[in-house]
Each structure stands twice: as C-alpha cells, then as structure tokens.
Design a protein around this motif. Structure first.
Motif, PDB file in Angstrom:
ATOM      1  N   GLN A 152      32.726 -96.368 106.056  1.00 37.70           N
ATOM      2  CA  GLN A 152      33.602 -97.163 105.206  1.00 37.70           C
ATOM      3  C   GLN A 152      33.175 -96.932 103.760  1.00 37.70           C
ATOM      4  O   GLN A 152      32.001 -97.002 103.444  1.00 37.70           O
ATOM      5  N   ILE A 153      34.133 -96.667 102.898  1.00 39.91           N
ATOM      6  CA  ILE A 153      33.792 -96.338 101.525  1.00 39.91           C
ATOM      7  C   ILE A 153      34.879 -96.834 100.584  1.00 39.91           C
ATOM      8  O   ILE A 153      36.051 -96.952 100.969  1.00 39.91           O
ATOM      9  N   SER A 154      34.496 -97.126  99.361  1.00 39.88           N
ATOM     10  CA  SER A 154      35.442 -97.624  98.368  1.00 39.88           C
ATOM     11  C   SER A 154      36.500 -96.568  98.052  1.00 39.88           C
ATOM     12  O   SER A 154      36.181 -95.430  97.735  1.00 39.88           O
ATOM     13  N   LYS A 155      37.757 -96.962  98.155  1.00 39.35           N
ATOM     14  CA  LYS A 155      38.858 -96.056  97.822  1.00 39.35           C
ATOM     15  C   LYS A 155      38.809 -95.680  96.346  1.00 39.35           C
ATOM     16  O   LYS A 155      39.090 -94.540  95.979  1.00 39.35           O
ATOM     17  N   GLU A 268      48.490 -82.525  78.178  1.00 38.21           N
ATOM     18  CA  GLU A 268      49.319 -82.373  79.370  1.00 38.21           C
ATOM     19  C   GLU A 268      48.456 -82.245  80.618  1.00 38.21           C
ATOM     20  O   GLU A 268      48.753 -82.855  81.657  1.00 38.21           O
ATOM     21  N   ALA A 269      47.368 -81.474  80.540  1.00 37.68           N
ATOM     22  CA  ALA A 269      46.476 -81.310  81.695  1.00 37.68           C
ATOM     23  C   ALA A 269      45.790 -82.623  82.045  1.00 37.68           C
ATOM     24  O   ALA A 269      45.639 -82.963  83.228  1.00 37.68           O
ATOM     25  N   VAL A 270      45.359 -83.378  81.030  1.00 39.67           N
ATOM     26  CA  VAL A 270      44.735 -84.680  81.278  1.00 39.67           C
ATOM     27  C   VAL A 270      45.707 -85.604  82.003  1.00 39.67           C
ATOM     28  O   VAL A 270      45.355 -86.274  82.977  1.00 39.67           O
ATOM     29  N   SER A 271      46.946 -85.628  81.532  1.00 41.15           N
ATOM     30  CA  SER A 271      47.961 -86.479  82.150  1.00 41.15           C
ATOM     31  C   SER A 271      48.233 -86.063  83.593  1.00 41.15           C
ATOM     32  O   SER A 271      48.411 -86.910  84.479  1.00 41.15           O
ATOM     33  N   ILE A 272      48.251 -84.766  83.853  1.00 38.68           N
ATOM     34  CA  ILE A 272      48.486 -84.266  85.208  1.00 38.68           C
ATOM     35  C   ILE A 272      47.380 -84.744  86.151  1.00 38.68           C
ATOM     36  O   ILE A 272      47.646 -85.190  87.272  1.00 38.68           O
ATOM     37  N   ILE A 273      46.133 -84.647  85.710  1.00 37.64           N
ATOM     38  CA  ILE A 273      45.010 -85.084  86.547  1.00 37.64           C
ATOM     39  C   ILE A 273      45.132 -86.563  86.864  1.00 37.64           C
ATOM     40  O   ILE A 273      44.953 -86.993  88.022  1.00 37.64           O
ATOM     41  N   GLU A 274      45.460 -87.361  85.860  1.00 35.19           N
ATOM     42  CA  GLU A 274      45.582 -88.801  86.067  1.00 35.19           C
ATOM     43  C   GLU A 274      46.718 -89.127  87.033  1.00 35.19           C
ATOM     44  O   GLU A 274      46.546 -89.911  87.972  1.00 35.19           O
ATOM     45  N   GLY A 282      46.877 -94.055  94.778  1.00 35.76           N
ATOM     46  CA  GLY A 282      47.504 -95.269  94.305  1.00 35.76           C
ATOM     47  C   GLY A 282      46.810 -95.786  93.055  1.00 35.76           C
ATOM     48  O   GLY A 282      45.750 -95.303  92.667  1.00 35.76           O
ATOM     49  N   LYS A 283      47.418 -96.759  92.426  1.00 36.23           N
ATOM     50  CA  LYS A 283      46.822 -97.344  91.226  1.00 36.23           C
ATOM     51  C   LYS A 283      45.829 -98.409  91.656  1.00 36.23           C
ATOM     52  O   LYS A 283      46.187 -99.392  92.298  1.00 36.23           O
ATOM     53  N   PRO A 284      44.550 -98.232  91.320  1.00 35.58           N
ATOM     54  CA  PRO A 284      43.543 -99.172  91.806  1.00 35.58           C
ATOM     55  C   PRO A 284      43.685-100.550  91.171  1.00 35.58           C
ATOM     56  O   PRO A 284      44.015-100.675  89.987  1.00 35.58           O
ATOM     57  N   GLU A 285      43.454-101.570  91.987  1.00 32.98           N
ATOM     58  CA  GLU A 285      43.423-102.944  91.479  1.00 32.98           C
ATOM     59  C   GLU A 285      41.960-103.316  91.279  1.00 32.98           C
ATOM     60  O   GLU A 285      41.234-103.566  92.235  1.00 32.98           O
ATOM     61  N   ILE A 286      41.539-103.310  90.029  1.00 34.63           N
ATOM     62  CA  ILE A 286      40.128-103.529  89.711  1.00 34.63           C
ATOM     63  C   ILE A 286      39.908-104.976  89.296  1.00 34.63           C
ATOM     64  O   ILE A 286      40.622-105.507  88.441  1.00 34.63           O
ATOM     65  N   VAL A 287      38.935-105.612  89.931  1.00 38.12           N
ATOM     66  CA  VAL A 287      38.560-106.986  89.592  1.00 38.12           C
ATOM     67  C   VAL A 287      37.149-106.958  89.024  1.00 38.12           C
ATOM     68  O   VAL A 287      36.238-106.393  89.627  1.00 38.12           O
TER      69      VAL A 287
END
Length: 339
Positions: A152-155, A268-274, A282-287
């Motif tokens: 089990q590992i953090s997504k 453009e490359a930075v945006s592609i990686i993100e 997915g977009k992480p929900e960080i608390v």
C-alpha cells in the motif's frame, strides 16, 4: 485506440483536436499534418509580428495588444498540444501502450497493465539504460527485480515519482544526445571512462533535483511523513548504484553547464508534464496539518506491486525522453522560439 490516447480527448485547441483525430484514424499521416500546422503557425506569427501598433486612441492600443496576447496564447496552446500528440505517436510507433488512468480493479490493485519493460528499455542507448537502472535502484533498492510483492502506498507519492522520472528522462535524453555525438566523433575526454575506484554507494550529488526527489522512497521513516516508505525501501540510499560512462560524463560538468542541461527548455514542456501526470493520477486532494506538512492520514493510498512501479518509472523516463525529442523537432522547424 491504444491506452493513453484517452488524454487526447481533452485537447482544447483546433490544432490539437485535428491532430488527435488523425492520430486515432491515420497515425502515419501525423508527421505531414504536423509540418502543415507548423508552417501555418509560422505564417500567422510572421503576419502578426509585421503588423504596426495603431497610433490612435489609448482604447485602440489596448484592444490591439489584447488581441495580440490572445493570439499568442492560442499559438502556445497549439504548440503544446502538438508536442503532446507527437509524444503519444512515438509510443504508438514503438507499439507501447501508455498506462491508463490509475484505478483499482476488484482486488484493489492498480497495476493491471502489461509490463512491456523490454520495449521501454529498448528505446534508450546502452549508456542511458545504465543510468535508468541506477534510477530504478534508487527508487526500489535491492528489490528492483521483485515483481511479485505488493504494498500500500500513497498515490500522491507515486505521482511525484512519476513526474520526477519524466523530468529525469528529459534530462537523460538531452545529455545522452551530446554524449553519443562526442562518442561518434571520438572526442570524449579520456577521463570519461568508468573509474574502477568510483564509489558505488554514493549517488551523484550533481544530478538535477528531479533525480534526487525520486529517491524519496529511501528516506528514513523518521525523516519522512509518508508511512509507506518502509514497505518499499529495500536498502540504503544509493544502494546498487553502479559506475557508468554516462554518469562519469555528467559528473564532469561544471555547475553552469549542468544547470543549463538540467532545465526544461519550454513552458509548453512543463505544462505537458503537469497535465499528463494529472491525467494519469488525478488531481491530488492535499490536506495540511497545523504544522504546515501534508497529513499522511488523509492521503489516498493505492495497492501496487514492485513490477507495476517499475513499469510506471520506465514509462515516465521514456515519456520524458520522447518529450525532449519532439520538442527539439518542433523547435528546429519554427523561427519563433518555444516559450
């Protein structure tokens, strides 16, 4: 349609949507279509660049500049989605299916995809693959050959390792191209050979941050806020790192050269990686805790095997390598620079 083309359905620009349709229906026509679109972008840029700013009222100038800004953003979006389409095409040409969006099966496992390790390894030079093996050793330790164990590992943590590995692959391809050129021209310095007395247990301190960040699975548990570290850490940091010609070549760079080569060249490359990483994980929900750190108890965890993580890392490194290739290709065919 191969897995991984799913992200192409989210392309926003007319150019991106046009190329994604061709990629699905007639992938062999993509290069010609890209050339045509690049020529059109170049013509539009030159036409826009030769326009004179109006000399009328302040309102006219503001409107003119706003229109120019909108057109520049449209060009940037078109270039970004063109680059992404070309990366996906390179995977298709190699008959490598990209991993689909991470989701668990009935057993809770997320790594239900085929390994394809041999195909992914085959797109790199022998010297680059030695560096990739070291990269895997830093992440998996002495269990890099273990394909059966599951943890089990953090997504979020897996996503961070994936993105860092994309950046590592981008950096590696950039360096390897220079290395292979100097090797072919027989101008490599004598000291670029592997040194027998090189410390195998120490990771090169001069590698870019993306490479160092990807070793986070091997932090001591007391130093990490992530409880999944211990099931994955198979050895000490740097365990299994082997000397190689390319590693010695990189370590001989001065700070200025290394900084230049370890930088992603365009926005453009930075945006592609993100965007690609977000499409996969997915977009992480960080608390955050009251101390300002990420709350590990609120993180989403996934069940994945060592073999699955290895496939993720190999794909990420290859994605970064292909991204450098297509960015160089596009940059050589337009007279205005990528952002």
């Amino acid at each position: 349609m191969i897995a991984g083309v799913r992200q192409l359905t989210n392309l926003e620009s007319p150019v991106g949507q046009f190329l994604s349709q061709i990629l699905v229906s007639h992938p062999h026509l993509v290069p010609a279509a890209v050339e045509q679109q690049l020529e059109q972008l170049q013509n539009d840029y030159e036409e826009e660049n030769h326009k004179e700013e109006p000399s009328g009222s302040g309102t006219d100038i503001v409107l003119y500049r706003r229109i120019a800004e909108v057109k520049a953003n449209e060009r940037r979006k078109a270039l970004e989605e063109m680059l992404y389409t070309l990366v996906v095409q390179k995977f298709m040409d190699k008959k490598i299916s990209l991993i689909p969006s991470i989701s668990a099966d009935a057993t809770g496992r997320v790594d239900v995809w085929p390994s394809l390790d041999e195909k992914l390894e085959g797109v790199h030079s022998s010297e680059a693959f030695e560096m990739i093996q070291n990269h895997l050793a830093l992440i998996l330790g002495d269990r890099s050959g273990d394909t059966s164990s599951v943890a089990q590992i953090s997504k979020l943590r897996v996503g961070q390792v994936y993105a860092a590995s994309v950046m590592f692959g981008y950096f590696l391809r950039r360096i390897d191209q220079r290395f292979q050129l100097e090797k072919a021209m027989k101008i490599l310095p004598d000291q670029m050979g592997v040194k027998e007395n090189e410390d195998e247990g120490q990771a090169p301190a001069t590698l870019p941050m993306a490479y160092e960040d990807s070793t986070s699975f091997h932090q001591d548990k007391e130093q990490s806020s992530h409880p999944e570290v211990s099931p994955w850490a198979g050895g000490e940091l740097g365990h299994g790192i082997k000397p190689s010609r390319l590693r010695s070549y990189v370590m001989a760079f001065d700070a200025e050269t290394l900084a230049r080569y370890a930088t992603i060249r365009s926005k453009e490359a930075v945006s592609i990686i993100e965007k690609h990483s977000e499409a996969l994980f997915g977009k992480p929900e960080i608390v955050f805790t009251s101390q300002g750190t990420i709350d590990p108890l609120r993180e989403e965890h996934i069940k994945i095997g060592f073999g699955g993580l290895k496939r993720l890392v190999l794909e990420a490194v290859t994605f970064g390598s292909f991204l450098w290739d297509v960015e160089s290709y596009v940059d050589s065919r337009i007279h205005f620079v990528l952002n």
